[in-house]
Scaffold this motif. Structure first.
Motif, PDB file in Angstrom:
ATOM      1  N   UNK A 126      45.439  33.837  48.426  1.00 29.07           N
ATOM      2  CA  UNK A 126      46.867  33.815  48.119  1.00 29.07           C
ATOM      3  C   UNK A 126      47.706  34.091  49.360  1.00 29.07           C
ATOM      4  N   UNK A 127      48.721  33.282  49.561  1.00 32.21           N
ATOM      5  CA  UNK A 127      49.600  33.450  50.710  1.00 32.21           C
ATOM      6  C   UNK A 127      50.345  34.779  50.667  1.00 32.21           C
ATOM      7  N   UNK A 128      50.665  35.334  51.828  1.00 31.45           N
ATOM      8  CA  UNK A 128      51.515  36.527  51.866  1.00 31.45           C
ATOM      9  C   UNK A 128      52.826  36.286  51.123  1.00 31.45           C
ATOM     10  N   UNK A 129      53.285  37.332  50.450  1.00 28.41           N
ATOM     11  CA  UNK A 129      54.524  37.223  49.688  1.00 28.41           C
ATOM     12  C   UNK A 129      54.306  36.962  48.220  1.00 28.41           C
ATOM     13  N   UNK A 143      53.820  26.353  52.026  1.00 31.09           N
ATOM     14  CA  UNK A 143      54.713  27.447  52.398  1.00 31.09           C
ATOM     15  C   UNK A 143      54.244  28.006  53.739  1.00 31.09           C
ATOM     16  N   UNK A 144      55.023  27.820  54.783  1.00 31.77           N
ATOM     17  CA  UNK A 144      54.680  28.327  56.104  1.00 31.77           C
ATOM     18  C   UNK A 144      55.366  29.670  56.339  1.00 31.77           C
ATOM     19  N   UNK A 162      45.683  26.764  55.410  1.00 30.23           N
ATOM     20  CA  UNK A 162      46.730  27.484  56.125  1.00 30.23           C
ATOM     21  C   UNK A 162      48.110  27.210  55.554  1.00 30.23           C
ATOM     22  N   UNK A 163      48.262  26.123  54.818  1.00 25.66           N
ATOM     23  CA  UNK A 163      49.586  25.715  54.349  1.00 25.66           C
ATOM     24  C   UNK A 163      49.931  26.223  52.965  1.00 25.66           C
ATOM     25  N   UNK A 164      48.943  26.595  52.177  1.00 27.18           N
ATOM     26  CA  UNK A 164      49.220  26.920  50.772  1.00 27.18           C
ATOM     27  C   UNK A 164      48.209  27.917  50.220  1.00 27.18           C
ATOM     28  N   UNK A 165      48.572  28.529  49.113  1.00 25.60           N
ATOM     29  CA  UNK A 165      47.604  29.255  48.307  1.00 25.60           C
ATOM     30  C   UNK A 165      46.578  28.266  47.787  1.00 25.60           C
ATOM     31  N   UNK A 166      45.307  28.648  47.803  1.00 28.68           N
ATOM     32  CA  UNK A 166      44.258  27.770  47.273  1.00 28.68           C
ATOM     33  C   UNK A 166      43.508  28.481  46.158  1.00 28.68           C
ATOM     34  N   UNK A 186      55.865  32.934  59.645  1.00 29.75           N
ATOM     35  CA  UNK A 186      55.960  32.968  61.104  1.00 29.75           C
ATOM     36  C   UNK A 186      54.634  32.774  61.830  1.00 29.75           C
ATOM     37  N   UNK A 187      53.551  33.275  61.260  1.00 28.58           N
ATOM     38  CA  UNK A 187      52.252  33.138  61.917  1.00 28.58           C
ATOM     39  C   UNK A 187      51.740  31.710  61.813  1.00 28.58           C
ATOM     40  N   UNK A 188      51.798  31.109  60.627  1.00 31.42           N
ATOM     41  CA  UNK A 188      51.280  29.750  60.483  1.00 31.42           C
ATOM     42  C   UNK A 188      52.166  28.725  61.177  1.00 31.42           C
ATOM     43  N   UNK A 189      53.465  28.978  61.220  1.00 28.01           N
ATOM     44  CA  UNK A 189      54.349  28.089  61.988  1.00 28.01           C
ATOM     45  C   UNK A 189      53.975  28.119  63.470  1.00 28.01           C
ATOM     46  N   UNK A 190      53.749  29.333  63.989  1.00 29.84           N
ATOM     47  CA  UNK A 190      53.348  29.460  65.390  1.00 29.84           C
ATOM     48  C   UNK A 190      52.018  28.768  65.635  1.00 29.84           C
ATOM     49  N   UNK A 191      51.103  28.921  64.683  1.00 26.27           N
ATOM     50  CA  UNK A 191      49.793  28.276  64.812  1.00 26.27           C
ATOM     51  C   UNK A 191      49.943  26.763  64.937  1.00 26.27           C
TER      52      UNK A 191
END
Length: 473
Positions: free
Chosen positions: A338-341, A258-259, A307-311, A261-266
């Motif tokens: 945990x990822x934002x959201x 789950x990407x 950066x791509x997922x909750x671990x 805006x920040x991780x997509x930009x990264x």
């Protein structure tokens, strides 16, 4: 921009120290050594001692007594709050800088050197906190003293809070200050050098990260119980096997990608710094839908996977009570980022679905060590790219010091005290000028170290960056 004025500090592709004068180098090194050699672990150390030592240095440098305070909930968990007075001409709220003084535990037998002795060898400084994060504490204290010595007048106040219990314990200093002395630490925004920094490969700058948001931290306790019995009469229903099976399922069940805006930009910007398959894969995961094979390849690298997922990962095990008895209880700790959201309770429910075993009880552990049947429903804060007032000075200073390294917003995969400042309505950004090789991150590990040149570059970086943020407009 006059790049000759700032200098280009690359030699044979490696990072070298900025040309600090000898007095500043000695001051910075002495402060760094003093902080490393004060034990600030939760078990036996004291952040109060470290806070008082830094207060003494600031007072000796000419700071007014009313602008330097050491305060906290008890005698071992003191926090330093220092205010550098600005002109106030621009009518701006202060900039708050937060940094934790505490460090994680370190056992002498695990290390090549004494973790609480400041050792310089082979071009590195060794000691607990050389990466996380006494290195940055020393840098900002040095910057305050450097400003005072030259009579610099910022256009707003700058507040430094060096605090307790970021790494654990029951007396988090940022939280305590915000709840009990908000007036001392209130700011327009916060800088947290516990995140961000210069990513290098064998000393060569690759990019400069600025933390734009971070994952949510959560610990979960897995329990399985059993009547037990004599080990000569084993039965299928074994508490250890239940826990082992559950962890095995967790290992084979990664959370979905789950990407934001920040991780997509990264990944968009980082792809331009990579080559071959890695660069192609970073671009491929940005598509709709993302390429599953690219995801699988990038997931093999722990940095990109996180950066791509909750671990969620097992970090501790405890089971049984005797070598010749069936276990009556088995327990594991699973740590999640945990990822934002998403909420901790949502992840607790996800874990129970993965385990698919009614004998496994999953409970939430809070920061103070309390264990609860349900986790909080609070979500990590939404990703927000840093504003122009933070980014433009950062890009300008970066271009001067590391001209080949672009500034890239990132999501912090760990956890920091920014969670408290953001919750209090103070936007927070991870900014650091300390360079670390991407394959030599030793925070929380043995033989923690930082390049000598990286430390001194960090000293010069924060001096320039804070001036760029606070010079009269």
């Amino acid at each position: 921009m006059n790049k000759l004025r700032f200098g280009v500090f690359l030699l044979l592709g490696s990072l070298v120290a900025a040309p600090l004068d000898e007095a500043t180098r000695k001051l910075a090194r002495d402060i760094f050594q003093q902080l490393i050699e004060i034990n600030t672990t939760d078990s036996v150390g004291s952040t109060t001692v470290a806070a008082q030592a830094m207060a003494k240095r600031l007072l000796a440098a000419g700071f007014a007594a009313e602008d330097i305070q050491v305060l906290g909930p008890n005698d071992r968990k003191g926090n330093l709050v220092a205010r550098y007075r600005g002109t106030g001409s621009a009518g701006l709220k202060p900039i708050l800088i937060i940094g934790h003084l505490d460090v994680v535990e370190a056992r002498r037998e695990d290390w090549t050197t004494d973790p609480f002795q400041f050792i310089e060898k082979d071009g590195y400084f060794y000691g607990r906190g050389t990466q996380d994060m006494k290195v940055s504490d020393a840098i900002v204290v040095t910057t305050f003293i450097r400003f005072k010595r030259e009579g610099y007048q910022p256009d707003r106040d700058i507040i430094l809070a060096l605090t307790a219990d970021e790494e654990g314990g029951k007396s988090n200093g940022v939280d305590w200050l915000l709840k009990n002395h908000r007036e001392l630490v209130d700011g327009a925004f916060a800088l947290n050098p516990d995140a961000g920094g210069v990513t290098t490969v064998k000393g060569k700058p690759l990019n400069v990260d600025v933390e734009a948001n971070e994952k949510l931290y959560a610990d979960f306790e897995l329990d399985a119980s059993n009547p037990g019995g004599h080990s000569s009469l084993p039965v299928p229903d074994n508490a250890i096997y239940h826990i082992a099976d559950a962890l095995s399922r967790l290992e084979r069940a990664p959370f979905p990608v789950e990407l934001n805006p920040v991780t997509r930009t990264y990944f968009e910007r980082r792809a331009g710094l990579e080559s071959g398959q890695t660069a192609s894969d970073m671009r491929a995961i940005l598509g709709t839908p993302p390429d599953p094979e690219a995801i699988a390849r990038l997931s093999m690298d722990a940095r990109f996977n996180s950066l791509m997922r909750t671990t969620c990962v097992a970090t501790r095990l405890n089971a049984g009570h005797a070598n010749n008895a069936l276990p009556q209880q088995a327990q594991a700790i699973v740590n999640c980022r945990i990822l934002p959201g998403h909420t901790s309770e949502e992840v607790r429910q996800d874990l129970m679905r993965v385990f698919a075993d009614p004998k496994i009880i999953v409970k939430y552990i809070d920061n103070a060590g309390g264990v609860f049947d349900r986790a909080p429903d609070t979500k990590a804060f939404a990703p927000v790219l840093p504003p122009v007032e933070v980014m433009q000075p950062l890009e300008r200073v970066t271009d001067a010091m590391w001209p080949s390294a672009p500034v890239i917003p990132e999501m912090e995969t760990g956890a920091s005290d920014s969670v408290y400042t953001i919750a209090a309505g103070i936007p927070s950004y991870g900014v650091s000028g300390v360079a670390l090789d991407q394959d030599d991150v030793r925070a929380h590990g043995k033989d923690e170290r930082v390049r000598v040149s990286s430390f001194f570059d960090g000293v010069e970086f924060y001096y320039r960056y804070l001036k760029a943020l606070t010079s009269a407009r």
